[in-house]
Design a protein around this motif. Structure first.
Motif, short mmCIF file in Angstrom:
data_model
loop_
_atom_site.label_atom_id
_atom_site.label_comp_id
_atom_site.label_asym_id
_atom_site.label_seq_id
_atom_site.Cartn_x
_atom_site.Cartn_y
_atom_site.Cartn_z
N SER A 187 1.19 -1.01 0.38
CA SER A 187 -0.09 0.30 -0.43
C SER A 187 0.89 1.41 0.10
O SER A 187 2.37 1.63 0.02
N HIS A 188 0.08 2.57 -0.05
CA HIS A 188 0.94 3.43 -0.20
C HIS A 188 1.30 3.97 1.12
O HIS A 188 2.16 4.58 1.40
N LYS A 189 0.40 3.72 2.48
CA LYS A 189 0.33 3.90 3.93
C LYS A 189 2.55 2.57 3.98
O LYS A 189 2.89 3.40 4.79
N MET A 190 2.68 2.23 3.55
CA MET A 190 3.27 0.76 3.54
C MET A 190 4.57 1.67 3.00
O MET A 190 6.23 2.19 3.81
N LEU A 338 14.13 -3.37 13.52
CA LEU A 338 14.48 -1.54 12.81
C LEU A 338 12.91 -0.90 13.62
O LEU A 338 12.28 -2.05 13.96
N PRO A 339 13.54 0.54 14.00
CA PRO A 339 11.78 1.45 15.04
C PRO A 339 10.62 1.32 14.54
O PRO A 339 10.63 1.19 13.48
N GLY A 340 9.99 0.24 15.57
CA GLY A 340 8.81 0.49 15.06
C GLY A 340 8.33 -0.83 14.22
O GLY A 340 6.91 -1.37 14.47
N HIS A 341 9.02 -1.94 14.73
CA HIS A 341 9.14 -3.26 14.30
C HIS A 341 9.16 -4.22 15.08
O HIS A 341 9.87 -4.34 16.04
N GLY A 363 6.40 -11.61 11.82
CA GLY A 363 7.47 -9.93 12.36
C GLY A 363 5.68 -8.70 12.16
O GLY A 363 5.30 -9.52 11.04
N ALA A 364 5.79 -7.74 12.43
CA ALA A 364 4.35 -6.91 12.68
C ALA A 364 5.60 -5.35 12.69
O ALA A 364 6.87 -5.10 12.90
N SER A 365 4.61 -4.36 11.70
CA SER A 365 5.30 -2.94 11.07
C SER A 365 4.42 -2.74 10.72
O SER A 365 3.52 -3.20 9.85
N PRO A 366 4.91 -1.21 10.54
CA PRO A 366 3.57 -0.56 9.49
C PRO A 366 4.06 -0.57 7.88
O PRO A 366 3.00 -0.70 6.83
N ALA A 367 5.54 -1.79 7.47
CA ALA A 367 5.71 -2.15 6.52
C ALA A 367 4.98 -3.59 5.91
O ALA A 367 5.70 -4.39 6.43
N ILE A 368 4.12 -3.73 5.55
CA ILE A 368 3.49 -4.79 5.83
C ILE A 368 2.41 -4.27 4.79
O ILE A 368 1.74 -3.92 4.27
N MET A 369 2.30 -6.09 3.97
CA MET A 369 2.00 -6.48 2.47
C MET A 369 0.43 -6.04 3.43
O MET A 369 -0.77 -6.67 3.75
N ASN A 370 -0.76 -5.93 1.93
CA ASN A 370 -1.89 -5.78 2.50
C ASN A 370 -1.99 -7.44 2.27
O ASN A 370 -3.39 -7.72 2.62
N GLY A 371 -1.92 -8.27 1.03
CA GLY A 371 -2.33 -9.45 1.30
C GLY A 371 -2.18 -9.64 -0.38
O GLY A 371 -1.11 -9.21 -1.49
N ARG A 391 -1.50 -8.34 13.88
CA ARG A 391 -1.02 -9.17 12.79
C ARG A 391 0.59 -9.68 12.06
O ARG A 391 1.07 -8.14 11.80
N PHE A 392 0.33 -10.26 11.87
CA PHE A 392 1.77 -10.65 11.89
C PHE A 392 2.20 -11.73 10.42
O PHE A 392 1.51 -12.31 9.97
N ILE A 393 3.54 -11.88 9.69
CA ILE A 393 3.64 -11.77 8.57
C ILE A 393 4.94 -13.69 9.00
O ILE A 393 5.61 -12.48 10.29
N ARG A 394 4.34 -14.76 8.97
CA ARG A 394 5.18 -15.55 8.60
C ARG A 394 6.61 -15.60 8.26
O ARG A 394 5.99 -15.50 6.75
N THR A 395 7.61 -15.73 8.24
CA THR A 395 8.48 -15.51 7.29
C THR A 395 9.16 -17.24 6.60
O THR A 395 9.33 -16.98 5.81
N GLY A 396 8.57 -17.80 7.57
CA GLY A 396 9.00 -19.38 7.26
C GLY A 396 10.66 -19.73 7.21
O GLY A 396 10.93 -20.30 6.95
N ASP A 397 11.10 -18.43 8.26
CA ASP A 397 12.71 -18.53 8.85
C ASP A 397 12.19 -19.60 10.10
O ASP A 397 12.02 -18.29 10.82
N VAL A 398 13.83 -19.73 10.46
CA VAL A 398 13.32 -20.01 11.95
C VAL A 398 15.15 -19.68 12.56
O VAL A 398 16.77 -19.32 11.40
N GLY A 399 14.94 -18.71 13.07
CA GLY A 399 16.06 -18.03 14.12
C GLY A 399 16.06 -18.36 15.35
O GLY A 399 14.87 -18.58 16.37
N ARG A 400 16.56 -17.32 15.96
CA ARG A 400 16.49 -16.74 17.62
C ARG A 400 16.56 -15.56 17.59
O ARG A 400 18.05 -15.11 17.01
#
Length: 518
Positions: A187-190, A338-341, A363-371, A391-400
């Protein structure tokens, strides 16, 4: 920064084209864009953007309609991209390395009304273009069907359009050879979250950014957008070349750049690297693929300026940043959120894990897809909601997380291959190979490549009695795959290693291949 610019940033939401208006008024003679022997000042760029937007409106297109672009980086590409946004429409940039069939599928999925295209891409798609109703405009060409001839008369301004923050800015398609790749709607907001000229990376009016990754990639846009919003200069390369990159960096006194790890590796390996004057660099960025610590260390030692690694997805959600020049003892990590993430680690059941434990990164932040465009089920699959309902987006990555709040990537949960900064999905290649008459079973894995970072290799079990050779099957597949997806090797196997529940052990295949090549 001028008071007008300060006020625009402070209002909470605006557009990239809004920044363009300000810079065209306040620094009209400043070079905004350069590519080969062409360049445009901010006044010239703004005029052409206005004229392209007005021409779209005059052609009957409406806000939220889609304009697609397919070709290498260039000035016409940028005019079309920004002009589409100014008219309140959505940009769907396509990878010219995709197969013609995939490109036509993306045009259909996006419902593009206009296609800006370079000659090479047009030639590839030509036999299938009758399947779509789209107006063709040629980039970097002359003639009645060119971008230049399409522009409204000089000085024409489009009818103003009010932009809804949630409306689509762009649709970026994932890679794929089977069916239609997923269109990631942002989106434009992202994108507003990327247009902050006051950020520490310093994308202000003195910034000169050299960009050699393609404009259809989110990797490029996260550097392109803040450079223009900050009033700096963008120097475009249509295609990365080590020596040309260094020559341009020296000529333009470049301050900022965005590169993928394989490009950094090629630059650091170049015999004449240390002979170029790169003292103007203030900040270098990297994203899109694993960035090994030894390479980061070499860059910090030999290349002036800071180095920031970004970790995230085109889909957005949470992103991390590693300021490598400030944390030389953390080069094995991808940094902190990052800040806000908001980045969290979850287990297989979707329960949040404490720091120090390993799980999937969300992860969740203002930089997130509509879908995903036209794919609500796929969108739902990639979402995770916190106990608070966020609402968070799953990355499919494994970490700690480590004890200092830095994230270490352990492995990719998905089997995605990242080659030259581009995502390759093994399942797409496997699906294609299974269509070959000689193939009974197949698995595709990514193996290490100095040139590309990773490259795909297929392991094939032939049907009983089949005589097709490895080279024959490989050539058959590569003739149909997109350029970035082509197989580096194909190995014939009697059987594929599997777990007790029948899952192919791809790590075993990678290890097996590595041992055979040693």
């Amino acid at each position: 920064m001028s008071q007008r610019l300060i006020d625009y940033v402070a209002q909470g939401f605006g557009t990239l084209c809004g920044f363009l208006d300000i810079h065209a008024d306040e620094q009209p003679e400043k070079t905004a864009l350069a590519h080969n022997d062409r360049s445009l000042t901010y006044a010239e760029l703004n005029d052409r953007v206005n004229r392209f937007a007005a021409a779209l409106q005059g052609d009957g297109l409406k806000p939220r309609d889609t304009v697609s672009i397919c070709g290498l980086n260039g000035i016409d590409y940028v005019i079309g991209f920004l002009g589409t946004l100014r008219a309140g429409m959505t940009v769907a940039p396509l990878a010219p390395s995709s197969t013609p069939e995939a490109l036509i599928g993306m045009l259909k999925d996006s419902a593009a009304k206009v296609l800006l295209v370079d000659q090479k891409s047009l030639d590839g798609m030509a036999p299938l273009l009758s399947e779509v109703d789209v107006r063709i405009l040629k980039m970097e060409e002359a003639g009645s069907d060119s971008v230049t001839s399409f522009l409204a008369p000089e000085g024409t301004r489009p009818t103003p359009v009010e932009i809804d923050p949630d409306q689509p800015f762009n649709i970026i398609y994932s890679s794929g050879t089977t069916g239609t790749p997923k269109g990631i709607v942002q989106s434009h907001k992202m994108r507003w979250s990327h247009t902050r000229p006051t950020d520490p990376p310093g994308f202000g009016p003195d910034a000169v950014s050299l960009l050699s990754t393609p404009l259809y990639s989110n990797t490029t846009l996260v550097a392109f957008i803040p450079t223009l919003s900050g009033g700096g200069t963008v120097v475009l390369m249509e295609k990365f070349n080590t020596e040309k990159y260094l020559q341009l960096a020296e000529k333009w006194r470049v301050t900022h750049t965005m590169l993928v790890p394989v490009q950094y590796q090629r630059l650091m390996d170049f015999d004449g690297f240390d002979d170029f004057d790169l003292s103007s660099f203030e900040m270098k960025f990297c994203t899109s693929a694993p960035f090994n610590a030894a390479l980061k260390r070499d860059i910090l030692k030999r290349w002036p300026g800071g180095l920031v690694e970004y970790y995230g997805m085109t889909e957005g959600g949470g992103s991390c940043g590693l300021e490598a020049h400030l944390y030389p003892d953390k080069l094995h990590t991808v940094g902190k959120p990052l800040p806000g993430h908001d980045i969290r680690i979850i287990d297989e059941d979707g329960k949040e894990l404490p720091a120090g434990e390993t799980g999937e990164i969300v992860g969740a932040s203002p930089a997130i897809m509509n879908g995903y465009h036209n794919k609500p089920d796929k969108t739902k699959e990639t979402e995770w909601y916190s106990p608070e309902g966020q609402r968070f987006i799953r990355t499919g990555d494994v970490g700690r997380y480590d004890e200092d709040g830095f994230i270490t990537l352990m492995d990719r949960k998905k089997d995605m291959i990242i080659s030259g900064g581009f995502n390759i999905y093994p399942s797409d290649i496997e699906h294609l190979l299974r269509a070959h008459e000689a193939v009974a079973d197949v698995a595709v894995v990514g193996v290490s490549s100095r040139q590309w970072g990773e490259t795909p290799v297929a392991f094939v079990v032939r049907k009983p009695g089949a005589k097709a050779t490895a080279d024959t099957i490989k050539s058959w597949a590569n003739d149909q795959l997109g350029k970035t997806q082509r197989l580096a090797d194909l190995v014939l196997s009697d059987e594929l290693p599997r777990s007790a529940i029948g899952k192919v052990l791809k790590r075993d295949l990678r290890d097996q291949y590595g041992e055979a090549q040693a």
